[in-house]
Design a protein around this motif. Structure first.
Motif: not given
Length: 421
Positions: A181-195
């Protein structure tokens, strides 16, 4: 044999098949041989054994209302372990949820199967229906992942990714120790950085914290994508040594990733920065280039500074005046790198995020307001890297030739796909 003992035997086989299905997915998620075909062969062998187990259950027991849905679910789950879409897997999983709409794991598998087919709205509908049965961290994580995929190419990318972050946080709230779940949140925040244009470093810091929490879960240490994505975050945070270590760790866990290539690209960039800095040593040339900097007037809110007097991190109320000597081309589009010389004739690297590459040209004078300073100092594979760096994230952190940068030069809508992010 009595009916009771026959049922007991059938239930035991069903339990064994469920365990075999779990072991099959564990193999999928943890086995990364040098030759990807070896993994496919192993999955085919294991899935064949698991399906044989299911088929050994007497047909009359399989057809019982209490067991038919589970049997269909396990059959579909086992068939769906492969990367490509399989219609037969979808058919079995669809039967399972029709027979027992409360079978949440079957909805999860069905959503994943339909995702592979490319029907993302229907996949999301499956996961939403599963959530209507009750909160579930696996469903929330899968929904969060799917939303990030749906954001790619959408007009409202940022809005969809914010939903992804929301669902990721809901999963963590259900089990704060769950590394996935933490890994998934990390991916979501990283995607938000690019978006949002690859400039908001607060998203990177949130992502890094989430990945660090994920690493506390022993079960996540076999996940090469965690190391790869964490290395990506460190690269953009200019934690170059940690980035290289992360890419190396990811490559050792899964040779099929492009982690080695990413590390090589980063080393190539660092070598290029080092080469440009070492090439600028002629004092007379530097003095000539920077002679006009002293005449530039500063806003009274800032006091004039030089690179050697900056503290690590943000330096409020200080402005650095510099001359752009070179635009340093490299393989990635973000960030932009420039070699700049300050009024003391000291050269440093200027790293610019979220800006078009024609906003600054060689020969321009730049005024860096409240500069974010970082001293890069580490060695890697017997090569020593040491240089001064200033990072610019916002247009209003910099003037070019004494003028504010026009908003037309801002980039705020690019998206870059991460590895399984």
């Amino acid at each position: 044999m009595s009916i009771s003992s026959t049922n007991d035997s059938a239930e035991s086989i069903m339990d064994q098949a469920a365990k075999a299905a779990d072991e099959l997915y564990l193999l999928r998620d943890t086995y990364f041989p040098l030759d990807p075909n070896h993994k496919i062969a192993a999955l085919q062998s294991q899935s064949h054994l698991a399906l044989n187990l299911l088929d050994s259950i007497p047909s009359d027991h399989r057809r019982l209302p209490a067991t038919r849905a589970t049997h269909e679910y396990l059959k579909g789950k086992i068939m769906d372990v492969f990367p490509d879409y399989k219609k037969e897997a979808e058919d079995h999983l669809s039967k399972a949820v029709k027979l027992n709409p409360s079978l949440v794991d079957a909805w999860l598998c069905l959503g994943n199967c339909i995702w592979k087919k490319g029907d993302l709205p229907s996949a999301k509908n499956c996961l939403t229906l599963a959530l209507s049965k009750g909160s579930n961290k696996k469903i929330l994580c899968q929904l969060s992942m799917l939303e990030r995929r749906m954001a790619q190419g959408a007009d409202n990318q940022e809005e969809i990714v914010q939903e992804s972050i929301k669902h990721a946080k809901e999963a963590i709230a259900l089990d704060v120790k769950d590394g996935n779940s933490w890994y998934n949140l990390g991916n979501a925040c990283l995607t938000c950085f690019f978006v949002t244009g690859a400039w908001d470093h607060s998203k990177l810091l949130q992502s890094l914290k989430a990945y660090q929490n994920a690493e506390k879960d022993e079960g996540m240490k076999s996940n090469p994508d965690l190391y790869f994505n964490c290395a990506t975050v460190n690269k953009y945070l200019e934690n170059y040594e940690r980035a290289l270590s992360g890419f190396e760790a990811a490559a050792s866990k899964d040779p099929g990733l492009n982690a080695t290539e990413e590390a090589d690209k980063l080393i190539s960039l660092l070598d290029k920065l080092d080469s440009f800095l070492r090439g600028q040593t002629k004092a007379k040339r530097l003095a000539s280039l920077t002679s006009s900097l002293a005449a530039i007037n500063l806003n009274s809110s800032y006091r004039r500074g030089t690179i050697d007097r900056l503290s690590e991190g943000l330096n409020r109320t200080i402005a650095i005046l510099g001359k752009v000597m070179f635009f340093i081309k490299h393989e990635s589009t973000t960030p932009l790198y420039f070699l700049v010389c300050d009024s003391d004739q000291v050269c440093f690297i200027l790293t610019v995020y979220g800006m078009r590459n024609d906003a600054i040209k060689e020969g321009d004078q730049v005024t860096l307001l409240a500069p974010c300073y970082h001293f890069v100092n580490f060695s890697w594979k017997e090569k020593y890297y040491q240089f001064k760096s200033i990072r610019v994230d916002f247009l209003d952190q910099m003037l070019v030739n004494g003028n504010a940068i026009s908003p037309q030069y801002a980039i705020r809508n690019a998206i870059v796909a991460q590895n399984k992010a």
